[in-house]
Motif scaffolding. Structure first.
Motif, PDB file in Angstrom:
ATOM      1  N   MET A 142       0.244  -1.223   0.075  1.00 11.46           N
ATOM      2  CA  MET A 142      -0.113  -0.360  -0.053  1.00 11.46           C
ATOM      3  C   MET A 142       0.678   0.791  -0.367  1.00 11.46           C
ATOM      4  O   MET A 142       0.056   1.785  -0.223  1.00 11.46           O
ATOM      5  N   MET A 143       2.328   1.183   0.417  1.00 12.64           N
ATOM      6  CA  MET A 143       2.596   2.402   0.817  1.00 12.64           C
ATOM      7  C   MET A 143       3.694   2.904  -0.898  1.00 12.64           C
ATOM      8  O   MET A 143       3.913   4.005  -0.524  1.00 12.64           O
ATOM      9  N   THR A 144       3.722   0.996  -1.600  1.00  9.54           N
ATOM     10  CA  THR A 144       4.233   1.901  -2.698  1.00  9.54           C
ATOM     11  C   THR A 144       3.482   2.477  -3.336  1.00  9.54           C
ATOM     12  O   THR A 144       3.704   3.260  -3.950  1.00  9.54           O
ATOM     13  N   LEU A 145       2.317   1.815  -3.938  1.00 18.00           N
ATOM     14  CA  LEU A 145       1.516   2.619  -4.686  1.00 18.00           C
ATOM     15  C   LEU A 145       1.242   4.543  -4.343  1.00 18.00           C
ATOM     16  O   LEU A 145       1.224   5.526  -4.894  1.00 18.00           O
ATOM     17  N   ILE A 146       1.210   4.656  -2.385  1.00 18.06           N
ATOM     18  CA  ILE A 146       1.324   6.013  -1.936  1.00 18.06           C
ATOM     19  C   ILE A 146       2.126   6.605  -2.422  1.00 18.06           C
ATOM     20  O   ILE A 146       2.410   8.170  -3.322  1.00 18.06           O
ATOM     21  N   TRP A 147       3.509   5.952  -2.679  1.00 18.74           N
ATOM     22  CA  TRP A 147       4.818   6.926  -2.875  1.00 18.74           C
ATOM     23  C   TRP A 147       5.023   7.215  -4.555  1.00 18.74           C
ATOM     24  O   TRP A 147       5.884   8.370  -4.932  1.00 18.74           O
ATOM     25  N   TYR A 148       4.531   6.294  -5.367  1.00 23.04           N
ATOM     26  CA  TYR A 148       4.035   5.930  -5.817  1.00 23.04           C
ATOM     27  C   TYR A 148       2.863   7.453  -7.306  1.00 23.04           C
ATOM     28  O   TYR A 148       3.644   7.846  -7.634  1.00 23.04           O
ATOM     29  N   LEU A 149       2.179   7.182  -6.633  1.00 19.11           N
ATOM     30  CA  LEU A 149       1.620   7.947  -6.878  1.00 19.11           C
ATOM     31  C   LEU A 149       2.147   9.988  -6.280  1.00 19.11           C
ATOM     32  O   LEU A 149       1.760  10.600  -6.945  1.00 19.11           O
ATOM     33  N   ILE A 150       2.615   9.935  -5.111  1.00 19.89           N
ATOM     34  CA  ILE A 150       2.782  11.143  -4.913  1.00 19.89           C
ATOM     35  C   ILE A 150       4.178  11.588  -6.056  1.00 19.89           C
ATOM     36  O   ILE A 150       4.784  12.549  -6.521  1.00 19.89           O
ATOM     37  N   GLY A 151       4.775  10.304  -6.053  1.00 21.57           N
ATOM     38  CA  GLY A 151       5.961  11.132  -7.478  1.00 21.57           C
ATOM     39  C   GLY A 151       5.391  11.401  -8.605  1.00 21.57           C
ATOM     40  O   GLY A 151       6.171  12.045 -10.096  1.00 21.57           O
ATOM     41  N   ILE A 152       4.196  10.435  -9.201  1.00 22.77           N
ATOM     42  CA  ILE A 152       3.633  11.108 -10.465  1.00 22.77           C
ATOM     43  C   ILE A 152       3.214  12.222 -10.479  1.00 22.77           C
ATOM     44  O   ILE A 152       3.365  13.355 -11.269  1.00 22.77           O
ATOM     45  N   ILE A 153       2.626  12.995  -8.899  1.00 20.18           N
ATOM     46  CA  ILE A 153       1.707  14.472  -9.139  1.00 20.18           C
ATOM     47  C   ILE A 153       3.121  15.071  -8.657  1.00 20.18           C
ATOM     48  O   ILE A 153       2.658  16.685  -9.982  1.00 20.18           O
ATOM     49  N   THR A 154       4.051  14.985  -7.996  1.00 19.26           N
ATOM     50  CA  THR A 154       5.058  16.110  -8.148  1.00 19.26           C
ATOM     51  C   THR A 154       5.665  16.198  -9.386  1.00 19.26           C
ATOM     52  O   THR A 154       6.283  18.014  -9.703  1.00 19.26           O
ATOM     53  N   SER A 155       5.872  15.247 -10.363  1.00 18.99           N
ATOM     54  CA  SER A 155       6.621  15.402 -11.464  1.00 18.99           C
ATOM     55  C   SER A 155       5.595  16.149 -12.119  1.00 18.99           C
ATOM     56  O   SER A 155       6.714  16.729 -13.749  1.00 18.99           O
ATOM     57  N   SER A 156       4.971  15.606 -12.319  1.00 17.62           N
ATOM     58  CA  SER A 156       3.323  16.371 -13.567  1.00 17.62           C
ATOM     59  C   SER A 156       2.585  17.406 -13.103  1.00 17.62           C
ATOM     60  O   SER A 156       3.554  18.567 -14.478  1.00 17.62           O
ATOM     61  N   ILE A 157       3.598  18.353 -11.315  1.00 18.11           N
ATOM     62  CA  ILE A 157       3.192  19.943 -11.495  1.00 18.11           C
ATOM     63  C   ILE A 157       4.557  20.464 -12.116  1.00 18.11           C
ATOM     64  O   ILE A 157       4.725  21.728 -12.294  1.00 18.11           O
ATOM     65  N   GLY A 158       5.844  20.250 -11.818  1.00 20.96           N
ATOM     66  CA  GLY A 158       6.562  20.222 -12.136  1.00 20.96           C
ATOM     67  C   GLY A 158       7.314  20.239 -13.383  1.00 20.96           C
ATOM     68  O   GLY A 158       7.557  21.622 -13.943  1.00 20.96           O
ATOM     69  N   LEU A 159       6.754  19.694 -14.420  1.00 16.75           N
ATOM     70  CA  LEU A 159       6.587  19.075 -15.356  1.00 16.75           C
ATOM     71  C   LEU A 159       5.502  20.640 -16.398  1.00 16.75           C
ATOM     72  O   LEU A 159       5.930  21.253 -17.622  1.00 16.75           O
ATOM     73  N   PHE A 160       4.566  20.613 -15.489  1.00 15.85           N
ATOM     74  CA  PHE A 160       3.665  21.913 -15.856  1.00 15.85           C
ATOM     75  C   PHE A 160       4.698  22.673 -15.977  1.00 15.85           C
ATOM     76  O   PHE A 160       4.104  24.080 -17.073  1.00 15.85           O
ATOM     77  N   PHE A 161       5.331  22.915 -15.262  1.00 17.35           N
ATOM     78  CA  PHE A 161       6.648  24.811 -14.583  1.00 17.35           C
ATOM     79  C   PHE A 161       6.890  24.732 -15.339  1.00 17.35           C
ATOM     80  O   PHE A 161       7.010  26.144 -16.457  1.00 17.35           O
ATOM     81  N   ILE A 162       7.707  23.366 -15.982  1.00 18.20           N
ATOM     82  CA  ILE A 162       8.434  23.607 -16.599  1.00 18.20           C
ATOM     83  C   ILE A 162       7.697  24.108 -18.741  1.00 18.20           C
ATOM     84  O   ILE A 162       8.777  25.233 -18.860  1.00 18.20           O
ATOM     85  N   ILE A 163       7.011  23.237 -18.811  1.00 16.96           N
ATOM     86  CA  ILE A 163       6.224  24.162 -19.894  1.00 16.96           C
ATOM     87  C   ILE A 163       5.755  25.512 -19.743  1.00 16.96           C
ATOM     88  O   ILE A 163       5.935  26.367 -20.205  1.00 16.96           O
ATOM     89  N   ILE A 164       5.170  26.183 -18.661  1.00 15.76           N
ATOM     90  CA  ILE A 164       4.996  27.409 -18.864  1.00 15.76           C
ATOM     91  C   ILE A 164       5.677  28.131 -18.947  1.00 15.76           C
ATOM     92  O   ILE A 164       5.854  29.140 -19.315  1.00 15.76           O
ATOM     93  N   ASN A 165       6.972  28.132 -18.368  1.00 14.22           N
ATOM     94  CA  ASN A 165       8.311  28.956 -18.267  1.00 14.22           C
ATOM     95  C   ASN A 165       8.819  29.119 -20.057  1.00 14.22           C
ATOM     96  O   ASN A 165       9.825  29.386 -20.068  1.00 14.22           O
ATOM     97  N   LEU A 166       8.261  27.899 -20.638  1.00 12.71           N
ATOM     98  CA  LEU A 166       9.152  28.326 -21.591  1.00 12.71           C
ATOM     99  C   LEU A 166       8.773  29.135 -22.447  1.00 12.71           C
ATOM    100  O   LEU A 166       9.393  29.944 -23.864  1.00 12.71           O
TER     101      LEU A 166
END
Length: 64
Positions: free
Chosen positions: A1-25
């Motif tokens: 269960m904890m693996t799934l939670i950490w996986y979702l945290i990784g997906i969410i944080t990398s998605s937010i960061g990629l969003f800001f990278i694209i916006i800052n283009l």
């Protein structure tokens, strides 16, 4: 269960960061050079979320 939670945290944080990278283009359109853009990405807190998320995903895959 904890693996799934950490996986979702990784997906969410990398998605937010990629969003800001694209916006800052838009910095490239406004006349900033590519090296300035890379320096901005590496020092901006929101863009660092992408690298943190990728790190969390790598650790999750290794421990999974």
């Amino acid at each position: 269960m904890m693996t799934l939670i950490w996986y979702l945290i990784g997906i969410i944080t990398s998605s937010i960061g990629l969003f800001f990278i694209i916006i800052n283009l838009n910095l490239l359109v406004s006349g900033a050079g590519f090296s300035d853009f890379i320096k901005f990405i590496l020092t901006n807190g929101e863009c660092l979320l992408f690298w943190i998320g990728i790190g969390v995903l790598i650790l999750t895959y290794e421990r999974g």
